[in-house]
Enzyme design. Structure first.
Site, PDB file in Angstrom:
ATOM      1  N   ASN A   9       1.273  12.484  -1.505  1.00  0.00           N
ATOM      2  CA  ASN A   9       2.075  11.484  -2.279  1.00  0.00           C
ATOM      3  C   ASN A   9       1.471  11.605  -3.659  1.00  0.00           C
ATOM      4  O   ASN A   9       0.294  11.058  -3.948  1.00  0.00           O
ATOM      5  CB  ASN A   9       1.786  10.032  -1.572  1.00  0.00           C
ATOM      6  CG  ASN A   9       2.199   9.036  -2.459  1.00  0.00           C
ATOM      7  OD1 ASN A   9       2.989   9.194  -3.366  1.00  0.00           O
ATOM      8  ND2 ASN A   9       1.760   7.692  -1.914  1.00  0.00           N
ATOM      9  N   LYS A  11       2.050  10.058  -6.228  1.00  0.00           N
ATOM     10  CA  LYS A  11       2.531   8.592  -6.741  1.00  0.00           C
ATOM     11  C   LYS A  11       2.809   9.024  -8.126  1.00  0.00           C
ATOM     12  O   LYS A  11       3.728   9.648  -8.654  1.00  0.00           O
ATOM     13  CB  LYS A  11       1.048   7.756  -6.866  1.00  0.00           C
ATOM     14  CG  LYS A  11       0.307   7.556  -5.493  1.00  0.00           C
ATOM     15  CD  LYS A  11      -0.788   6.814  -5.514  1.00  0.00           C
ATOM     16  CE  LYS A  11      -1.601   6.891  -4.103  1.00  0.00           C
ATOM     17  NZ  LYS A  11      -2.384   5.760  -3.924  1.00  0.00           N
ATOM     18  N   HIS A  93       5.388   1.954   1.251  1.00  0.00           N
ATOM     19  CA  HIS A  93       4.066   2.203   0.820  1.00  0.00           C
ATOM     20  C   HIS A  93       3.550   0.868   0.501  1.00  0.00           C
ATOM     21  O   HIS A  93       4.025  -0.054  -0.260  1.00  0.00           O
ATOM     22  CB  HIS A  93       4.123   3.294  -0.257  1.00  0.00           C
ATOM     23  CG  HIS A  93       2.487   3.545  -0.556  1.00  0.00           C
ATOM     24  ND1 HIS A  93       1.700   2.851  -1.506  1.00  0.00           N
ATOM     25  CD2 HIS A  93       1.828   4.666  -0.171  1.00  0.00           C
ATOM     26  CE1 HIS A  93       0.668   3.465  -1.462  1.00  0.00           C
ATOM     27  NE2 HIS A  93       0.692   4.624  -0.688  1.00  0.00           N
ATOM     28  N   GLU A  95       1.726  -0.213  -1.942  1.00  0.00           N
ATOM     29  CA  GLU A  95       1.876  -0.399  -3.530  1.00  0.00           C
ATOM     30  C   GLU A  95       3.246  -0.750  -3.720  1.00  0.00           C
ATOM     31  O   GLU A  95       3.273  -1.700  -4.726  1.00  0.00           O
ATOM     32  CB  GLU A  95       1.665   1.040  -4.349  1.00  0.00           C
ATOM     33  CG  GLU A  95      -0.026   1.232  -4.189  1.00  0.00           C
ATOM     34  CD  GLU A  95      -0.215   2.751  -4.303  1.00  0.00           C
ATOM     35  OE1 GLU A  95       0.546   3.436  -4.789  1.00  0.00           O
ATOM     36  OE2 GLU A  95      -1.298   3.196  -4.216  1.00  0.00           O
ATOM     37  N   GLU A 164      -1.578   3.237   7.062  1.00  0.00           N
ATOM     38  CA  GLU A 164      -2.468   3.260   6.163  1.00  0.00           C
ATOM     39  C   GLU A 164      -2.961   2.056   5.708  1.00  0.00           C
ATOM     40  O   GLU A 164      -2.430   1.026   5.057  1.00  0.00           O
ATOM     41  CB  GLU A 164      -1.483   3.626   4.689  1.00  0.00           C
ATOM     42  CG  GLU A 164      -0.864   4.979   4.906  1.00  0.00           C
ATOM     43  CD  GLU A 164      -0.482   5.426   3.355  1.00  0.00           C
ATOM     44  OE1 GLU A 164      -0.916   6.662   3.105  1.00  0.00           O
ATOM     45  OE2 GLU A 164       0.104   4.761   2.557  1.00  0.00           O
ATOM     46  N   GLY A 170      -6.946   4.601  -2.099  1.00  0.00           N
ATOM     47  CA  GLY A 170      -7.468   4.895  -3.592  1.00  0.00           C
ATOM     48  C   GLY A 170      -8.857   4.485  -3.471  1.00  0.00           C
ATOM     49  O   GLY A 170      -9.111   4.240  -4.652  1.00  0.00           O
ATOM     50  N   SER A 208      -7.729   7.624   1.613  1.00  0.00           N
ATOM     51  CA  SER A 208      -8.938   8.300   1.230  1.00  0.00           C
ATOM     52  C   SER A 208      -9.244   9.389   2.095  1.00  0.00           C
ATOM     53  O   SER A 208     -10.445   9.727   2.414  1.00  0.00           O
ATOM     54  CB  SER A 208      -9.935   7.344   1.048  1.00  0.00           C
ATOM     55  OG  SER A 208      -9.777   6.453   0.111  1.00  0.00           O
TER      56      SER A 208
HETATM   57  C1  PEP Z   1      -1.515   7.083  -0.338  1.00  0.00           C
HETATM   58  O1  PEP Z   1      -1.029   6.678  -1.523  1.00  0.00           O
HETATM   59  O2  PEP Z   1      -0.709   7.127   0.476  1.00  0.00           O
HETATM   60  C2  PEP Z   1      -3.175   7.404  -0.092  1.00  0.00           C
HETATM   61  C3  PEP Z   1      -3.352   7.706   1.166  1.00  0.00           C
HETATM   62  O3  PEP Z   1      -3.852   7.424  -1.135  1.00  0.00           O
HETATM   63  P1  PEP Z   1      -5.327   8.088  -1.303  1.00  0.00           P
HETATM   64  O4  PEP Z   1      -5.308   9.476  -0.362  1.00  0.00           O
HETATM   65  O5  PEP Z   1      -5.721   8.274  -2.569  1.00  0.00           O
HETATM   66  O6  PEP Z   1      -6.048   6.959  -0.648  1.00  0.00           O
END
Ligand code: PEP
Length: 246
Positions: A9, A11, A93, A95, A164, A170, A208
């Site tokens: 992803n 982003k 997601h 976000e 998630e 993040g 992460s």
């Molecule tokens: C994500 O944005 O779906 C995600 C898992 O981000 P990160 O791996 O940076 O935590």
């Protein structure tokens, strides 16, 4: 045995030069022994499709409209994404839920719109830190998934689910393999009550995931791959995670 899927992803990151280098870096070290996809910002779908043409890597988007094509300024329909050869689209997601006030119902409608156009929705669910600490993790993820199961009906088995935890996205703070596995198991049980295909469905972990923690997460029985944010922007890190999944 379910074949794993690792989806990047990106982003709101990227530019023409960085994208070309990143994609070339990933293509150059495949195959990986798992399914691999990158979900890129809309303007980069075309160049991603060109760069990945003829490879076994897939691409997708990070959102789609719940609407049919029409007077919805700024929206991008699932039908448009299908024209770009998108195999996947991320919906729900955290976000988007957080910054764009997306409700469970809207996420479900987006997943339905994607499937209607032949695109596999990667449906994200996950609890905030406050919800986890209040003991609400199970109730929250079940509520989020239930809306999508209800909307998709007999097609529910065709989606990909991504657990998630919001507190891990993040932040560098990753769920332990046990924490992740226990949520994945309950999501699969919930899917099992709705579709005969739950045993074949992919449930990804996101939050992460990095080269140094990927193997332990991916070795869990109900973790079928990863949705990767930050680490998907570095070819070597993304490839290492794909290798761990392969
Ligand atoms: C994500 O944005 O779906 C995600 C898992 O981000 P990160 O791996 O940076 O935590």
């Amino acid at each position: 045995m379910r074949r794993k899927l690792v989806a990047g992803n990106w982003k709101m990151h990227g530019n023409h030069r960085a994208n070309a280098e990143l994609l070339a870096g990933i293509i150059g070290v495949r195959p990986f022994g798992c399914d691999v996809a990158v979900c890129v910002p809309y303007p980069y779908l075309s160049e991603t499709a060109v760069a990945l043409a003829g490879s076994d890597l897939r691409w997708g988007a990070q959102d789609c409209s719940a609407h049919e094509p029409g007077a919805y300024t700024g929206e991008v329909s699932a039908a448009m994404l299908a024209e770009f050869g998108c195999r996947y689209v991320i919906v729900g997601h955290s976000e988007r839920r957080q910054y764009h006030a997306e409700t469970d119902q809207l996420v479900a409608d987006k997943a339905k719109a994607a499937l209607a156009c032949g695109i596999t929705p990667i449906v994200c669910v996950g609890e905030t830190l406050a919800q986890r600490e209040a003991g609400q993790t199970e109730a929250v993820v079940k509520r989020q998934l239930s809306a999508v199961i209800h909307a998709l009906g007999h097609c529910a088995g065709e989606m990909v689910v991504a657990y998630e935890p919001v507190w891990a996205i993040g932040t560098g703070r990753v769920a332990t393999p046990d924490q992740a596995q226990s949520v994945h198991a309950l999501l699969r049980a919930q899917l099992g009550a709705a579709t005969a295909h739950a045993g074949d469905m992919k449930i990804l972990y996101g939050g992460s995931m990095k080269p140094d923690n990927a193997a332990s997460l991916l070795s869990q029985p109900d973790i079928d791959g990863g949705l990767i944010g930050g680490a998907s922007l570095k070819a070597a890190d993304f490839a290492a995670i794909c290798r761990a999944a392969g």
